[in-house]
Write an enzyme that holds these catalytic residues in place. Sequence first.
Site, short mmCIF file in Angstrom:
data_model
loop_
_atom_site.label_atom_id
_atom_site.label_comp_id
_atom_site.label_asym_id
_atom_site.label_seq_id
_atom_site.Cartn_x
_atom_site.Cartn_y
_atom_site.Cartn_z
N ASP A 249 -5.08 -6.92 0.19
CA ASP A 249 -5.68 -7.29 -1.10
C ASP A 249 -7.19 -7.24 -0.97
OD1 ASP A 249 -5.16 -10.14 -3.32
OD2 ASP A 249 -6.05 -8.18 -3.62
N ASP B 120 -6.01 -3.23 -6.81
CA ASP B 120 -6.66 -3.75 -5.60
C ASP B 120 -5.67 -4.35 -4.61
OD1 ASP B 120 -7.79 -7.02 -6.72
OD2 ASP B 120 -5.96 -5.92 -7.07
N GLU B 121 -4.45 -3.94 -4.68
CA GLU B 121 -3.43 -4.63 -3.91
C GLU B 121 -2.34 -3.65 -3.51
OE1 GLU B 121 -1.75 -7.60 -6.39
OE2 GLU B 121 -0.63 -8.53 -4.76
#
Lengths: 211, 876
Positions: B198, B295-296
């Site tokens: 993350d 974002d992960e």
Amino acid sequence: MSDLVQEKAEIVHDVLGILIDFIESVIHTILYVRGVYPNYLFHEVVSAYTGQLHYMSRNPTLNKYVTDLMKSMREWIENGLVEKVIISISSNQTGGGLIEQHVIDLELIKNERIEPNSQIFSPLYWSLREFFVQLHSLQPLIESDLTFNVEVEAKASQCLQLTSNLDWLIISSQDQLSSFSNSVTIQPIKSMFNEGLGLRMQMYTKKFTSE
Amino acid sequence: MDVPKSVFSVTTKRNRENVEGWTSRDHYFDVKRKRLEEQFEKERTLDKPQIFKVMTKDVRIYVDGRTNPSMLELKELMAQHGGGFEQFVGPSVTHIICVNLAEATLKRLQTMMNPPNVVNPKWITDSIRSSCLLSLKDYLVVDRKNTNRPAFKSNDLGEFQKNSRLHLIGAYRKRHDHSDTLDEEVDEHVRKFIVHLDMDCFFASVAMRDDPSLVDKPIAVAHSSTGNSEISSANYVARSYGIKAGMWMTTAREKCPNLIVLPYEMDEYERTAQRMNNILFEMCEKKHVRIMSIDEAYIDLTTQCNNDHRTAIHIVTNMRNNIREATGCTCSAGISHNMLLARMATKHAKPNGQYYLDDVEHIVTNFIKDQKISLLEIPGIGRKTFVKIQERFGQHITTASDLWTLSMHQLTQLLGSKNGESIYYNCRGIPTATPRATFCAKSIGVEMNWGIRFSTQDQVNVFLIDLSKQVSTRLKSQSSKTKSITVKVKARKQGAPIEPIKYMGHGPCDNASKSIVCDATDDSTLIGKHAVHLYQQLNVVTTDLRGIGIQVTKLIKASSSTTYATSLSQYFTRNTVSDVSGGDDGEVVQQEEQQEVEDDPFEGITEQEIEELFADINNQQVQVQRPTTPPPPQQHDITYSQIDKNVLHDLPKHIQDEILGDCGQKKKKPVLTIKRKVNKKNVDVKTTNVDIQQMFVKIADSNKQEQDEMNNIKNGVYSLDYSVVRQLPKSIQKEIVKNKVAERKDRDLAIKIQQQQVPTPNETVLPHSDTFFPCLRDNVYQVCFCVCEWMSQVTDAPDESEQVFLEMVLQWFQQVVCQEKNLEAAVKLLRYMKKMCDQNPSCESIFNKVNHVVCTNILPMSGVCDQNCTINIDGI
């Protein structure tokens, strides 16, 4: 190992780019703050290299002139030949007499100990910003009908070796002196020293007054 | 002379009133308005007669905000075609031309007797094109007859989604989903290694990377810097003020008034995310990577790890380094043996760290217990469920371990069998579904719950058709067809305010939905038709509609019409698709959860809380890296008093801000503190010499001391092994350094006392050159202090020490000016010396001497000047 060498070379290249861009920005900013050209000819820009906000002329001819100056100077600076870049402002009102000179005193130390890391440019950014903050506090000159020229103090013979068709005029220090009036006042603007990048720079203004 | 009539009339009026200048503000505006009218009339009378006058004098427009064509173009058009143009909203304005109308303007309009029509600029251009005044009906921005609320136009859906971060995050995963390839069969006996990666405060990080000056400032990313705009990402500086993602701007501003709010840069986020993904795909096979959002990501390292967690840790370290290099942003990673635990571990590793969590039962239970994992972090529990659990079982239930006291029966009774069971296991760190199950959306939904304000049925129909087009595109993109269409609506709850606190939000709502089962289809017109029909059956008052969406379920592959998609764990799918379990009640839960997940439950807690929660473990685990603090920016040497105020006011606003900001910033810096203290103390420097010196030493060294001690340890000054010290927990390291600093202080003090006891031949306190000079280059203020102190004691009587000291000072000047090219420092000292002369006239000769030598010898020597010159000490 070769990666590190490559990285160091890239850093030196970047510093050079920043320096060239900085000098260019300083020339424009001085022309603006000292009122050499009318204010409406300038607009604010954020420089791509230095990331600093400064004034930039909108006149294509002037821009080209300054850009060409920097282009021709680049190689000299890269080889550490340039000692000073002098922006002289003179007024036709006083018969072409020099009013002041803004001197950028440079020293690029060949630094073998550059340690590439992501933070290496951060202090440089702040130093350059201080230069602009100081420059922006200068007042416009009272004299009218101003004009400017840029001089470079460099190791001439080596410069000639590098550039065969020199589009600069070579002047000796005697020529300069003759045009001087009697009294000179030195006004420091800013100094910086960045050990990591091996860059030492100071800027000061020489003010000429006739007695 | 040919003077236009209107100009003439105004002139005469002014003459009659015999007014020079403006008598009052009203008068000023009056004159200004008349001038503008004159100007416009002049333009109008100048135009060519052959142009057909479309507008009449009854049409007087006012342009609000940015429009296309621009205000000036519209003004010109009006002048050409016979209409009127107003610079201010007044009773004479008949039409307000705008694209969007601000809430405040709208309220003001509502109070007007005859509010003007609010129309889109297209009305003017279209009217001119068709050479007649068109009906306003299709161009109204605000429907005056109904509620005076902005009506949505059909193109708003795309516009909304373009600016929506939630849409970006959700749609990102859709586009980068390689889940089809993640269905590899794995031997059940092999332990899986799952990494959850993350990015740390992603949107804020991107902004900080692009503008390094923001690194040490509190920043947040949001749509607007005021009002009820929601913060989507805040950096760690901002979080230290208590600012969280999801917080409203008004609250955030209270907590941190100088919060810097930055706009979204969707393109930049995508580019950065793409670079991150490229690294993941380089380092792992595509089928082992699951991009969860922008974002992960989850990565399966089972095949690379060889059942050894150290290999996994090593790979992840490399991966994080690569990502940091490629994107310029940091990320955190959690490593474990299933997705649930990996995600929990990430939470603990943040910011910029990684953490390996073993799945051995007692370790997991201890971890959950010790870390006080919040209920909201458990998959399946959103804010609504959280409240439900607390209402039933008591307010004391806040963490995952608190849930252990409840039986499965209790949970299933409250939350339904499926949900209750999964929460029962999840809160114990046991995943409820195998992460490697086939992933395929079993439903697709397009919903919009923000900014929905319709006034007519037609507008809703148009909007529904737009939504169905989107649904159809998504269906086609995964080559599926639907057999069931659901329309979901949110209607304002009775008694709820018409406008909720959140600007254009939905506020408290009743949820309703209606479904229809049809032949398998992916056709937009068919879906749209059904949707419109279903909406009509729901019988919602159009003006109370606050949210609307279409969801298609029972998806079948377009190629093989019989295979139904199998479901992945709820944990996995809930990010983008929601499950319709039928019945209004179930639906409500689903919708709520969907929203909550989009807000990322992990961001719901302040960083401070997390720090506290995880402080213990941070100290024990060497694997967890703490973020390196950015180096402090270099000291600035300008104070507010040094700025010429006149010049300052002439500068553009932002440069003023920057200069002032610089001054403000520096007030906090230790160097300036010293300077100010020196200034202040100069007045009574004679009486308090020793105190100043002590104070001075303290301030100057306080920052360096710790670093110095660390270096001392490193260099083996003490009988401590640096590498050992480095390995120790941070807190112990700190303690060691602290002790050493204290020891040194004691030692220094002892030396000082000793020195004071030795009587000096003359009364002057003369610093020894050995101790004096090494620090000279470091800090000009130290030199200033020493010199000033000495000068304060100079008397008219001849003194031998004077010559020695002068030589030292001049030597310093020479070094600073010639070698270090630091004129600035030299001038600073001269300035201080001059100031001292005002206090102690005896030392004037010293100052003159120094100044003379500097100007006549040192400056020419350094090449600054070729001849006799003076140096300006008074500043710019």
